[in-house]
Motif scaffolding. Structure first.
Motif, PDB file in Angstrom:
ATOM      1  N   GLY A  10       0.849  -1.235  -0.088  1.00 50.08           N
ATOM      2  CA  GLY A  10      -0.022   0.063  -0.037  1.00 50.08           C
ATOM      3  C   GLY A  10       0.842   1.217   0.036  1.00 50.08           C
ATOM      4  O   GLY A  10       0.563   2.442  -0.556  1.00 50.08           O
ATOM      5  N   ARG A  11       1.871   1.286   0.633  1.00 53.12           N
ATOM      6  CA  ARG A  11       2.871   2.348   0.859  1.00 53.12           C
ATOM      7  C   ARG A  11       3.277   2.918  -0.436  1.00 53.12           C
ATOM      8  O   ARG A  11       3.397   4.086  -0.451  1.00 53.12           O
ATOM      9  CB  ARG A  11       4.003   1.734   1.945  1.00 53.12           C
ATOM     10  CG  ARG A  11       4.876   2.924   2.330  1.00 53.12           C
ATOM     11  CD  ARG A  11       6.101   2.490   2.784  1.00 53.12           C
ATOM     12  NE  ARG A  11       7.193   3.177   3.063  1.00 53.12           N
ATOM     13  CZ  ARG A  11       7.497   4.373   4.063  1.00 53.12           C
ATOM     14  NH1 ARG A  11       6.546   4.244   4.918  1.00 53.12           N
ATOM     15  NH2 ARG A  11       8.356   5.111   3.921  1.00 53.12           N
ATOM     16  N   VAL A  12       3.681   1.938  -1.301  1.00 52.05           N
ATOM     17  CA  VAL A  12       4.146   2.751  -2.569  1.00 52.05           C
ATOM     18  C   VAL A  12       3.427   3.572  -3.331  1.00 52.05           C
ATOM     19  O   VAL A  12       3.837   4.420  -4.203  1.00 52.05           O
ATOM     20  CB  VAL A  12       4.535   1.543  -3.601  1.00 52.05           C
ATOM     21  CG1 VAL A  12       5.801   0.494  -3.019  1.00 52.05           C
ATOM     22  CG2 VAL A  12       3.608   0.756  -3.864  1.00 52.05           C
ATOM     23  N   PHE A  13       2.001   3.512  -3.144  1.00 52.18           N
ATOM     24  CA  PHE A  13       1.058   4.203  -3.763  1.00 52.18           C
ATOM     25  C   PHE A  13       0.952   5.773  -3.037  1.00 52.18           C
ATOM     26  O   PHE A  13       0.158   6.564  -3.591  1.00 52.18           O
ATOM     27  CB  PHE A  13      -0.518   3.815  -3.848  1.00 52.18           C
ATOM     28  CG  PHE A  13      -0.385   2.605  -4.925  1.00 52.18           C
ATOM     29  CD1 PHE A  13      -0.427   1.229  -4.455  1.00 52.18           C
ATOM     30  CD2 PHE A  13      -0.476   2.584  -6.076  1.00 52.18           C
ATOM     31  CE1 PHE A  13      -0.580   0.178  -5.393  1.00 52.18           C
ATOM     32  CE2 PHE A  13      -0.380   1.789  -7.007  1.00 52.18           C
ATOM     33  CZ  PHE A  13      -0.537   0.497  -6.646  1.00 52.18           C
ATOM     34  N   GLU A  14       1.575   5.704  -1.826  1.00 58.55           N
ATOM     35  CA  GLU A  14       1.603   7.096  -1.278  1.00 58.55           C
ATOM     36  C   GLU A  14       2.433   7.863  -1.613  1.00 58.55           C
ATOM     37  O   GLU A  14       3.260   7.761  -2.014  1.00 58.55           O
ATOM     38  CB  GLU A  14       1.670   6.790   0.309  1.00 58.55           C
ATOM     39  CG  GLU A  14       0.650   6.290   1.236  1.00 58.55           C
ATOM     40  CD  GLU A  14       0.942   6.017   2.470  1.00 58.55           C
ATOM     41  OE1 GLU A  14       1.803   6.665   3.039  1.00 58.55           O
ATOM     42  OE2 GLU A  14       0.570   4.755   3.216  1.00 58.55           O
ATOM     43  N   LEU A  15       2.005   9.416  -1.446  1.00 55.71           N
ATOM     44  CA  LEU A  15       2.601  10.093  -1.993  1.00 55.71           C
ATOM     45  C   LEU A  15       3.924  10.395  -1.307  1.00 55.71           C
ATOM     46  O   LEU A  15       4.083  10.464  -0.035  1.00 55.71           O
ATOM     47  CB  LEU A  15       1.808  11.865  -1.628  1.00 55.71           C
ATOM     48  CG  LEU A  15       2.319  12.779  -2.868  1.00 55.71           C
ATOM     49  CD1 LEU A  15       2.820  12.755  -4.103  1.00 55.71           C
ATOM     50  CD2 LEU A  15       1.417  14.042  -2.552  1.00 55.71           C
ATOM     51  N   PHE A  16       5.117  10.664  -1.898  1.00 53.58           N
ATOM     52  CA  PHE A  16       6.352  10.725  -1.533  1.00 53.58           C
ATOM     53  C   PHE A  16       7.044   9.823  -0.645  1.00 53.58           C
ATOM     54  O   PHE A  16       7.693   9.795   0.186  1.00 53.58           O
ATOM     55  CB  PHE A  16       6.530  12.160  -0.395  1.00 53.58           C
ATOM     56  CG  PHE A  16       5.897  13.331  -1.147  1.00 53.58           C
ATOM     57  CD1 PHE A  16       5.225  14.266  -0.333  1.00 53.58           C
ATOM     58  CD2 PHE A  16       6.208  13.563  -2.402  1.00 53.58           C
ATOM     59  CE1 PHE A  16       4.729  15.572  -0.961  1.00 53.58           C
ATOM     60  CE2 PHE A  16       5.729  14.797  -3.102  1.00 53.58           C
ATOM     61  CZ  PHE A  16       4.995  15.826  -2.439  1.00 53.58           C
ATOM     62  N   ARG A  17       6.291   8.525  -0.786  1.00 49.81           N
ATOM     63  CA  ARG A  17       6.807   7.413  -0.189  1.00 49.81           C
ATOM     64  C   ARG A  17       7.405   6.508  -1.094  1.00 49.81           C
ATOM     65  O   ARG A  17       6.874   6.415  -2.458  1.00 49.81           O
ATOM     66  CB  ARG A  17       5.606   6.790   0.395  1.00 49.81           C
ATOM     67  CG  ARG A  17       5.174   7.450   1.553  1.00 49.81           C
ATOM     68  CD  ARG A  17       6.098   7.615   2.763  1.00 49.81           C
ATOM     69  NE  ARG A  17       5.646   8.678   3.934  1.00 49.81           N
ATOM     70  CZ  ARG A  17       5.983  10.001   3.780  1.00 49.81           C
ATOM     71  NH1 ARG A  17       6.651  10.444   2.852  1.00 49.81           N
ATOM     72  NH2 ARG A  17       5.492  10.815   4.705  1.00 49.81           N
ATOM     73  N   ARG A  18       8.505   5.769  -0.854  1.00 47.34           N
ATOM     74  CA  ARG A  18       9.127   4.893  -1.698  1.00 47.34           C
ATOM     75  C   ARG A  18       9.357   3.515  -0.859  1.00 47.34           C
ATOM     76  O   ARG A  18       9.292   3.666   0.502  1.00 47.34           O
ATOM     77  CB  ARG A  18      10.522   5.257  -2.060  1.00 47.34           C
ATOM     78  CG  ARG A  18      10.029   6.556  -2.853  1.00 47.34           C
ATOM     79  CD  ARG A  18      11.550   7.178  -3.365  1.00 47.34           C
ATOM     80  NE  ARG A  18      12.015   7.011  -4.488  1.00 47.34           N
ATOM     81  CZ  ARG A  18      13.074   6.643  -5.063  1.00 47.34           C
ATOM     82  NH1 ARG A  18      13.982   6.913  -4.299  1.00 47.34           N
ATOM     83  NH2 ARG A  18      13.116   6.402  -6.290  1.00 47.34           N
ATOM     84  N   SER A  19       9.681   2.354  -1.475  1.00 43.39           N
ATOM     85  CA  SER A  19       9.957   1.553  -0.746  1.00 43.39           C
ATOM     86  C   SER A  19      11.234   0.577  -1.278  1.00 43.39           C
ATOM     87  O   SER A  19      11.700   0.953  -2.572  1.00 43.39           O
ATOM     88  CB  SER A  19       8.841   0.336  -0.793  1.00 43.39           C
ATOM     89  OG  SER A  19       8.928  -0.347  -2.135  1.00 43.39           O
ATOM     90  N   GLY A  20      11.886  -0.327  -0.354  1.00 45.70           N
ATOM     91  CA  GLY A  20      13.164  -1.041  -0.836  1.00 45.70           C
ATOM     92  C   GLY A  20      14.106  -0.034  -0.802  1.00 45.70           C
ATOM     93  O   GLY A  20      14.210   1.071  -0.251  1.00 45.70           O
ATOM     94  N   ALA A  21      15.333  -0.461  -1.534  1.00 43.22           N
ATOM     95  CA  ALA A  21      16.493   0.061  -1.381  1.00 43.22           C
ATOM     96  C   ALA A  21      16.517   1.511  -2.014  1.00 43.22           C
ATOM     97  O   ALA A  21      16.025   1.631  -3.130  1.00 43.22           O
ATOM     98  CB  ALA A  21      17.927  -0.624  -2.123  1.00 43.22           C
TER      99      ALA A  21
END
Lengths: 507, 146
Positions: free
Chosen positions: A443-454
């Motif tokens: 879900g987090r990847v769709f949030e504005l200014f949020r990224r995931s992983g390296a």
């Protein structure tokens, strides 16, 4: 008129306005029926009293008739007694004569009373006169006989008008009797006619009453039925309304939650550069003291020994650098927010879009990157959909950009776009064999200014938030499946035909 | 438990990290500062680097934790730290931009020692570090052993 309270009724105003009170038709019918019933009842009572009158009249006629007969009988008996006396000069017959004469008065009185109101009164008095003259004649004969003038007496009997009068009396009495009977019959027939009239009126009245009553009941029933229908409709509408309201509330709640999340993210991400600006301006303050009041020894202990001016210069440059970069970061963030919110307002225009062609043109524009990275993008045959071309371009460009950005270092990138139909929806799939996304970050990847992983690739974390906004506005939805280290698939469901409301802002 | 205590700073923003470092130094704290710029690197450090046999796992650390990391929330890291038998002893100072009450409560519930909102009042901040360090001999004031 609906009145909350009878006091609210402006009586004077109503009278002046001359407006007629709206009386329901059923009430009118019932009132008519009541009037009819009352009328028929009154007529019945009237007829009943007339019948009683008739009965009394019949009795009277009977009595009159009987008395007339009695009168005749008495007169004849008197005549017989007279004749007998004249023949035999037996005083017994004289007694009989007197007695019978006395018997005339009473019945005659009754007859007189009976004929007092009659049309045949005249004839009666005529009779009475005749009887009196007959009696007078008979008295005369007796007197003559008793005075010794037998011959005169007998001659009077033989030749006198006596016999004629007697006949006339008999005839008159007969006539009177029949006339009285006639009178009575007339009256009876009149009553009969009235009775018939009443009989028919009652039938008609009963039919009308039944008709009015049943019409009234029918109308009431119909009103009732229509009220029930209206109530049912109202109930159905209410349920519908409640369902619609529930949906709207859900929508609003979702939108509200999204705004909250948005506000949280914005306040964080905008505050962060501000902290830098504040912190480093304080540093500049401290440094300016160093420059303009170098008598106080610098407090920096950890910096390697260098001429204070050199250290100060370095610190100054560093501070300014951070301030500037923070300012431009804020600028970028604000720009991204504006872009997303503006995209939420641009009116979409639905047109037929050949998705295969669209994806191919996007892929072609990325040729340089794909060649550099040694990646390949394959576009399966895709259906035609009716939607906003620009939005579709942006969605898929973003997704392909991401796919190329997050490839695995050791594996050549392999990206595939395919689609399948689901009723009136089309599900597009963008599959890659890149580094994948951890389950907890789905879900987090769709949030504005949020990224995931390296965090080893450039980016502000705006792409997927933007894509999600667009997809939602196009009336669709987006989700992902992924395995860390293996790859990711994005599923984008879009309606085959973009429908109204097209200008609906982000749900 | 003597020995150099490391200050582990988990902070993604370079500017923030620099400011914190400068102010710690200004306050007279001279311990080694390890800067980790995202959640993955932090977990790596805590559980891999520090956890190696004969590694530095048992050496004391003071952790400065930013909640607003790009790849995960700081709360996750806090949870994992407090779930580990050894690391849960390390004092944690949470530094972050949010002043949301629920967030603050959550961090305290999870066991952080201090919650500091940015922008930081560096005087108090330095003081807090000193206080925390007292029972842990963190502070190495120059030329004054404890």
């Amino acid at each position: 008129m609906h009145l909350a309270n009878i006091r609210d009724f402006n009586f004077a105003g109503w009278m002046k306005s001359g407006r007629v009170l709206r009386i329901p038709a059923e009430l009118v019918l019932l009132i008519l029926a009541l009037i009819l019933l009352t009328g028929l009842t009154a007529a019945s009572i009237f007829i009943a009293s007339r019948v009683a009158d008739d009965r009394r009249a019949a009795d009277a006629v009977q009595k009159a008739s009987e008395n007339l007969v009695a009168v005749e009988g008495a007169v004849r008996a008197t005549e017989s007694a007279q004749r007998a006396f004249l023949l035999t000069s037996d005083s017994w017959f004289l007694n009989a004569y007197q007695q019978n004469k006395a018997l005339i008065a009473a019945p005659l009185k009754v007859v007189e009373d009976a004929f007092a109101q009659s049309a045949f009164k005249v004839r009666y008095f005529d009779l009475k006169t005749k009887i009196e003259s007959k009696l007078a004649e008979m008295d005369e004969t007796i007197r003559l006989y008793q005075s010794g003038d037998t011959a005169a007496a007998l001659s009077l009997v033989k030749t006198g008008p006596g016999r004629e009068i007697m006949r006339a009396i008999r005839a008159d009495i007969q006539i009177l009797r029949s006339e009285k009977q006639q009178e009575f019959l007339e009256s009876q027939r009149a009553t009969e006619r009235l009775e018939n009239l009443l009989w028919y009126s009652e039938i008609a009245g009963a039919v009308l009453i039944i008709f009015f009553a049943s019409s009234s009941m029918f109308m009431l029933w119909r009103t009732n039925a229509s009220m029930e229908t209206a109530q049912d409709e109202l109930r159905a509408n209410n349920i519908n309304l409640e369902a619609t309201i529930d949906e709207r509330i859900r929508d609003l709640r979702e939108a509200n939650e999204e705004i909250q999340r948005f506000a949280y993210i914005v306040s964080h991400d905008l505050r962060s550069p501000l902290v830098n600006i504040m912190g480093f301006t304080t540093e500049l303050e401290t440094l300016s003291k160093e420059i303009f009041e170098p008598a106080q020894n610098g407090l920096d202990v950890s910096i390697a020994p260098a001429p204070p001016s050199e250290t100060v210069r370095q610190d100054f440059t560093e501070a300014l650098g951070f301030i500037k970069s923070s300012i431009s970061k804020m600028d970028r963030l604000i720009g991204a927010i504006l872009k997303i919110s503006r995209e939420g307002a641009r009116p979409f225009r639905a047109e037929p879009v050949d998705m295969t062609a669209l994806l191919n043109s996007i892929t072609d524009s990325m040729t340089h990157q794909t060649q550099t990275l040694g990646a390949s993008i394959v576009v399966d045959p895709l259906p035609l959909i009716k939607s906003d071309r620009l939005a579709l371009e942006q969605v898929f460009s973003n997704l392909l950009d991401n796919a190329l950005k997050f490839l695995r270092r050791d594996t050549p990138g392999d990206i595939r776009i395919s689609a399948r139909r689901l009723n009136r929806l089309v599900e597009f799939q963008v599959t890659d064999n890149g580094r994948g996304i951890d389950g907890k970050d789905k879900g987090r990847v769709f949030e504005l200014f949020r990224r995931s992983g390296a965090q080893d690739r450039p980016g502000e974390g705006m792409g997927l938030a933007y894509v999600q906004t667009l997809v939602r506005r196009l009336g669709g939805s987006i989700r992902l499946e992924s395995e860390l280290g293996k790859g990711t698939t994005f599923y984008i469901i879009l309606p085959e035909i973009l429908s109204e409301p097209v200008n609906r802002t982000e749900r | 438990m003597n020995g150099a205590v490391k200050i582990i700073m988990v902070e993604d923003d370079e500017g923030h990290a620099r400011l914190i470092e400068k102010n710690i130094r200004r306050a007279g704290v001279s311990n080694e500062i390890v800067h980790l710029s995202d959640g993955a690197k932090a977990l790596d450090y805590f559980f891999k680097v520090m956890g190696l046999p004969n590694g530095e796992r048992s050496s004391p650390v003071l952790i400065l934790l930013d909640l607003n990391l790009p790849d995960m929330t700081g709360v996750e890291i806090l949870q994992r730290l407090k779930a580990d038998d050894v690391l849960k002893l390390a004092p944690v100072i949470v530094l972050t931009t949010t002043d949301d009450k629920t967030e603050i409560q959550r961090c305290y519930d999870l066991g952080c020692n201090v919650y500091v909102t940015k922008p930081v009042d560096y005087d108090n901040f330095a003081n807090a570090i000193r206080q925390l360090g007292l029972f842990f001999s963190v502070i190495q004031v120059p030329d004054s052993p404890l």
